[in-house]
Design a protein around this motif. Structure first.
Motif, PDB file in Angstrom:
ATOM      1  N   VAL A   1      91.205  66.349  23.211  1.00 56.26           N
ATOM      2  CA  VAL A   1      90.421  65.943  22.052  1.00 56.26           C
ATOM      3  C   VAL A   1      88.952  66.002  22.413  1.00 56.26           C
ATOM      4  O   VAL A   1      88.553  65.602  23.504  1.00 56.26           O
ATOM      5  CB  VAL A   1      90.821  64.538  21.542  1.00 56.26           C
ATOM      6  CG1 VAL A   1      90.609  63.486  22.606  1.00 56.26           C
ATOM      7  CG2 VAL A   1      90.066  64.183  20.274  1.00 56.26           C
ATOM      8  N   ALA A   2      88.158  66.552  21.493  1.00 53.22           N
ATOM      9  CA  ALA A   2      86.716  66.650  21.694  1.00 53.22           C
ATOM     10  C   ALA A   2      86.001  66.189  20.442  1.00 53.22           C
ATOM     11  O   ALA A   2      86.484  66.401  19.322  1.00 53.22           O
ATOM     12  CB  ALA A   2      86.312  68.086  22.039  1.00 53.22           C
ATOM     13  N   GLY A   3      84.848  65.561  20.642  1.00 56.39           N
ATOM     14  CA  GLY A   3      84.011  65.150  19.526  1.00 56.39           C
ATOM     15  C   GLY A   3      82.559  65.416  19.857  1.00 56.39           C
ATOM     16  O   GLY A   3      82.117  65.141  20.984  1.00 56.39           O
ATOM     17  N   PHE A   4      81.819  65.946  18.897  1.00 55.88           N
ATOM     18  CA  PHE A   4      80.425  66.322  19.110  1.00 55.88           C
ATOM     19  C   PHE A   4      79.543  65.677  18.052  1.00 55.88           C
ATOM     20  O   PHE A   4      79.883  65.685  16.869  1.00 55.88           O
ATOM     21  CB  PHE A   4      80.287  67.845  19.081  1.00 55.88           C
ATOM     22  CG  PHE A   4      81.096  68.523  20.143  1.00 55.88           C
ATOM     23  CD1 PHE A   4      80.611  68.652  21.438  1.00 55.88           C
ATOM     24  CD2 PHE A   4      82.377  68.988  19.861  1.00 55.88           C
ATOM     25  CE1 PHE A   4      81.372  69.251  22.421  1.00 55.88           C
ATOM     26  CE2 PHE A   4      83.144  69.589  20.850  1.00 55.88           C
ATOM     27  CZ  PHE A   4      82.640  69.722  22.140  1.00 55.88           C
TER      28      PHE A   4
ATOM     29  N   PHE B   1      73.496  68.885  16.182  1.00 57.89           N
ATOM     30  CA  PHE B   1      72.879  69.952  16.988  1.00 57.89           C
ATOM     31  C   PHE B   1      73.715  71.216  17.100  1.00 57.89           C
ATOM     32  O   PHE B   1      73.184  72.281  17.406  1.00 57.89           O
ATOM     33  CB  PHE B   1      72.536  69.435  18.380  1.00 57.89           C
ATOM     34  CG  PHE B   1      73.710  68.999  19.218  1.00 57.89           C
ATOM     35  CD1 PHE B   1      74.462  69.917  19.929  1.00 57.89           C
ATOM     36  CD2 PHE B   1      74.048  67.653  19.315  1.00 57.89           C
ATOM     37  CE1 PHE B   1      75.543  69.513  20.713  1.00 57.89           C
ATOM     38  CE2 PHE B   1      75.123  67.234  20.088  1.00 57.89           C
ATOM     39  CZ  PHE B   1      75.872  68.164  20.785  1.00 57.89           C
ATOM     40  N   THR B   2      75.027  71.158  16.861  1.00 61.90           N
ATOM     41  CA  THR B   2      75.855  72.364  16.968  1.00 61.90           C
ATOM     42  C   THR B   2      75.791  73.243  15.726  1.00 61.90           C
ATOM     43  O   THR B   2      76.259  74.384  15.755  1.00 61.90           O
ATOM     44  CB  THR B   2      77.333  72.006  17.205  1.00 61.90           C
ATOM     45  OG1 THR B   2      77.806  71.235  16.086  1.00 61.90           O
ATOM     46  CG2 THR B   2      77.526  71.226  18.489  1.00 61.90           C
TER      47      THR B   2
ATOM     48  N   ASP C   1      68.479  71.959  10.271  1.00 58.20           N
ATOM     49  CA  ASP C   1      67.265  71.830  11.073  1.00 58.20           C
ATOM     50  C   ASP C   1      67.535  71.143  12.404  1.00 58.20           C
ATOM     51  O   ASP C   1      66.697  71.185  13.306  1.00 58.20           O
ATOM     52  CB  ASP C   1      66.196  71.046  10.301  1.00 58.20           C
ATOM     53  CG  ASP C   1      65.516  71.880   9.226  1.00 58.20           C
ATOM     54  OD1 ASP C   1      65.736  73.115   9.197  1.00 58.20           O
ATOM     55  OD2 ASP C   1      64.771  71.308   8.403  1.00 58.20           O
ATOM     56  N   ALA C   2      68.683  70.501  12.543  1.00 60.75           N
ATOM     57  CA  ALA C   2      69.033  69.834  13.804  1.00 60.75           C
ATOM     58  C   ALA C   2      69.544  70.806  14.862  1.00 60.75           C
ATOM     59  O   ALA C   2      69.717  70.414  16.023  1.00 60.75           O
ATOM     60  CB  ALA C   2      70.103  68.773  13.542  1.00 60.75           C
TER      61      ALA C   2
ATOM     62  N   GLY D   1      72.177  73.231  23.075  1.00 62.78           N
ATOM     63  CA  GLY D   1      73.226  72.250  22.840  1.00 62.78           C
ATOM     64  C   GLY D   1      74.510  72.894  22.366  1.00 62.78           C
ATOM     65  O   GLY D   1      75.606  72.499  22.775  1.00 62.78           O
ATOM     66  N   LEU D   2      74.392  73.911  21.506  1.00 54.65           N
ATOM     67  CA  LEU D   2      75.590  74.626  21.047  1.00 54.65           C
ATOM     68  C   LEU D   2      76.282  75.308  22.218  1.00 54.65           C
ATOM     69  O   LEU D   2      77.515  75.253  22.336  1.00 54.65           O
ATOM     70  CB  LEU D   2      75.223  75.645  19.979  1.00 54.65           C
ATOM     71  CG  LEU D   2      76.375  76.532  19.498  1.00 54.65           C
ATOM     72  CD1 LEU D   2      77.470  75.714  18.835  1.00 54.65           C
ATOM     73  CD2 LEU D   2      75.870  77.619  18.544  1.00 54.65           C
TER      74      LEU D   2
END
Length: 244
Positions: free
Chosen positions: A151-154, A213-214, A219-220, A225-226
């Motif tokens: 599991v991943a969360g960004f 950011f991803t 604009d973020a 970061g991606l």
């Protein structure tokens, strides 16, 4: 890259969804990808296709299907800082109505659908998510410990449900936090909670990043970061859910 527009039967109706998978044929490990509050827009489809290129069947559901098919509201091609507050104001009632109970009811349907697709191999799956979708990913993994192995969360409020939910996690984890979303002190507290669970995890602040950011249509967006997100996500999946 083969893609499909799908409809997932749920307890409350039909959730429209997008799927991407390798064109080489055969059965592939399944990944459930939860979008953020802005929904299954072109950037999410592009990201699903990119992940599928690494050998996964990626299913991206419209989590707000109760309000209509995606796009549930009109979303501009680029979500600038000036437009963002008005868009968030439209979406917030839907986000607030998407309770943990609703998330888990839908998760049962999404996982049942994902694992019965002819292109998906038998066995465990992974779940990933962005923004509010990261919290949905945590809830899904906690409710399905025998099925979800990664599991991943960004830029996601992954600890919003508290330590009791985190304690139910057995999957390998990666949490990539936006610098503006969490303080070093809060990160330390979260990681101490994860330490107590005994799970294998990484949980870190991505330097210089804003919430979202991803997402290249905002604009973020932060290209470094991606890329860090892809490096961490692919490493997690290769360890927990190899493509063979």
């Amino acid at each position: 890259m083969p893609t499909k527009a799908l409809h997932i039967p749920t307890a409350d109706g039909q959730a429209d969804a997008f799927a991407a998978f390798p064109d080489a044929g055969g059965r592939r490990p399944g990944v459930l990808m939860y979008p953020g509050g802005f929904g299954v827009r072109p950037v999410l489809r592009q990201m699903a296709c990119e992940l599928a290129e690494h050998g996964y069947y990626v299913l991206v559901p419209n989590v707000f299907y109760r309000y209509g098919s995606d796009p549930v509201i009109e979303i501009p091609e680029h979500i600038g800082n000036e437009a963002r507050p008005a868009i968030v104001a439209q979406l917030m009632p839907m986000i607030e109505a998407h309770t943990a109970e609703r998330t888990l009811s839908d998760a049962d349907a999404y996982l049942r659908f994902l694992t019965t697709q002819p292109e998906v191999s038998s066995g465990p799956v992974a779940v990933t998510g962005y923004c509010i979708g990261g919290l949905m990913a945590v809830r899904t993994a906690a409710a399905h410990p025998d099925q979800v192995v990664a599991v991943a969360g960004f830029h996601a409020p992954v600890g919003a449900d508290g330590p009791d939910v985190l304690a139910k996690l057995t999957a390998q984890l990666h949490f990539g936090h936006a610098e503006e979303d969490i303080t070093p002190e809060a990160l330390k507290e979260l990681n101490e909670t994860l330490n107590a669970t005994g799970v294998s995890y990484t949980s870190e602040i991505y330097p210089g990043t804003l919430h979202g950011f991803t997402m290249s249509d905002t604009d973020a967006f932060n290209p470094a970061g991606l890329q860090r997100h892809w490096d961490r996500l692919l490493s997690l999946l290769s360890n927990a859910l190899p493509t063979g």
